[in-house]
Design a protein around this motif. Structure first.
Motif, PDB file in Angstrom:
ATOM      1  N   ARG A  79      -6.055   5.793  -3.075  1.00 49.96           N
ATOM      2  CA  ARG A  79      -6.623   4.580  -2.485  1.00 49.96           C
ATOM      3  C   ARG A  79      -6.573   4.741  -0.969  1.00 49.96           C
ATOM      4  O   ARG A  79      -5.824   5.583  -0.450  1.00 49.96           O
ATOM      5  N   LEU A  81     -10.082  -2.139   2.497  1.00 51.07           N
ATOM      6  CA  LEU A  81      -9.394  -1.431   1.419  1.00 51.07           C
ATOM      7  C   LEU A  81     -10.381  -0.851   0.428  1.00 51.07           C
ATOM      8  O   LEU A  81     -11.283  -1.542  -0.055  1.00 51.07           O
ATOM      9  N   PHE A  92       0.825  -1.215   0.000  1.00 50.43           N
ATOM     10  CA  PHE A  92       0.000   0.000   0.000  1.00 50.43           C
ATOM     11  C   PHE A  92       0.853   1.256   0.000  1.00 50.43           C
ATOM     12  O   PHE A  92       0.640   2.157  -0.806  1.00 50.43           O
ATOM     13  N   THR A 121     -10.061   0.717  -3.220  1.00 50.66           N
ATOM     14  CA  THR A 121      -9.047   0.800  -4.273  1.00 50.66           C
ATOM     15  C   THR A 121      -9.011   2.147  -4.972  1.00 50.66           C
ATOM     16  O   THR A 121      -8.005   2.491  -5.594  1.00 50.66           O
ATOM     17  N   ARG A 122     -10.089   2.941  -4.862  1.00 50.43           N
ATOM     18  CA  ARG A 122     -10.086   4.273  -5.463  1.00 50.43           C
ATOM     19  C   ARG A 122     -11.084   5.168  -4.747  1.00 50.43           C
ATOM     20  O   ARG A 122     -12.247   4.798  -4.570  1.00 50.43           O
TER      21      ARG A 122
END
Length: 251
Positions: free
Chosen positions: A151, A175, A91, A177-178
């Protein structure tokens, strides 16, 4: 090739927003052992504090940020990289603009066929379970060199109060991602793996006796999504108190 920035990260501050949970839980022990349940909960209000943006230079830089906490938020005021208990693989990338985050408060509730359930994080978690409290930290990092899109991840540490016991989450990461804005309205952070849920009673007994937790947790979150629904349109200085009042009213 890195993605160009379309918007700058905001300066340090506090965000408030509506969010909700969609999840599947498996009960591992007791009368309901083996049962799997899926729920979508109503929206709940939440607050998150963010650091000043900085360029991440790798773990050797020993970055440490300070959070300007609102009055009444008895939570950690600083965060270093070693405080993250679960970071998604790959990350953090050196040279990219980054902000670090902490969940200030969340009290989400829903009904099930077996009775009410509740999930608490941040200030409410610390107030009601001070002996086993853990902060919920997170981060956002640019997909390009700076700014948004980015992210995002969180380590959500909290308590699920359920008809089959009060349960504490083991460390995992959610998480996204965008994200195209801060707060990340329209994003949908998801689990990277199952989360074990330990009985609060087992956790306290293990801490008292110095013994290990049972190998099999009381329950497991097999899927979890956390859609961010809408930003709270209120003055930043009011946000924490607004959420505190909403929580106290439903307690």
């Amino acid at each position: 090739m890195s993605e160009p920035s379309s918007q700058s990260f905001p300066p340090a501050g506090i965000d408030g927003f509506l969010s909700h949970f969609v999840f599947t839980v498996r009960v591992n022990k007791g009368d309901l052992a083996g049962q799997v349940f899926s729920y979508t909960w109503p929206a709940a209000v939440q607050t998150v504090v963010r650091s000043e943006p900085f360029i991440y230079e790798g773990p050797e830089a020993n970055h440490r940020v300070e959070f300007a906490l609102p009055k009444g938020a008895d939570l950690p005021t600083t965060l270093s990289e070693e405080d993250f208990i679960a970071i998604p693989p790959g990350f953090f990338e050196a040279g990219k603009e980054t902000i670090w985050l902490q969940i200030l408060n969340l009290d989400a509730r829903g009904e099930t066929e077996y009775g009410p359930m509740r999930c608490i994080l941040g200030a409410t978690f610390k107030r009601e379970y001070p002996d086993i409290f853990q902060a919920s930290f997170g981060a956002a990092q640019s997909l390009g060199d700076s700014g948004l899109p980015a992210r995002l991840f969180f380590n959500p540490n909290g308590i699920f109060e359920t008809p089959f016991g009060n349960l504490h989450t083991r460390p995992k990461a959610l998480l996204g991602t965008r994200v195209d804005k801060v707060p990340p309205v329209g994003s949908n952070p998801e689990l990277l793996g199952p989360i074990a849920l330990d009985s609060v009673d087992d956790l306290r007994a293990a801490a008292k006796d110095g013994t290990a937790l049972p190998e099999t947790p009381a329950a497991s979150l097999l899927a979890l999504a956390h859609p961010i629904d809408a930003q709270l349109q209120a003055d930043e200085g009011e946000l924490f108190d607004l959420v505190e009042r909403a929580i106290s009213r439903t307690a």
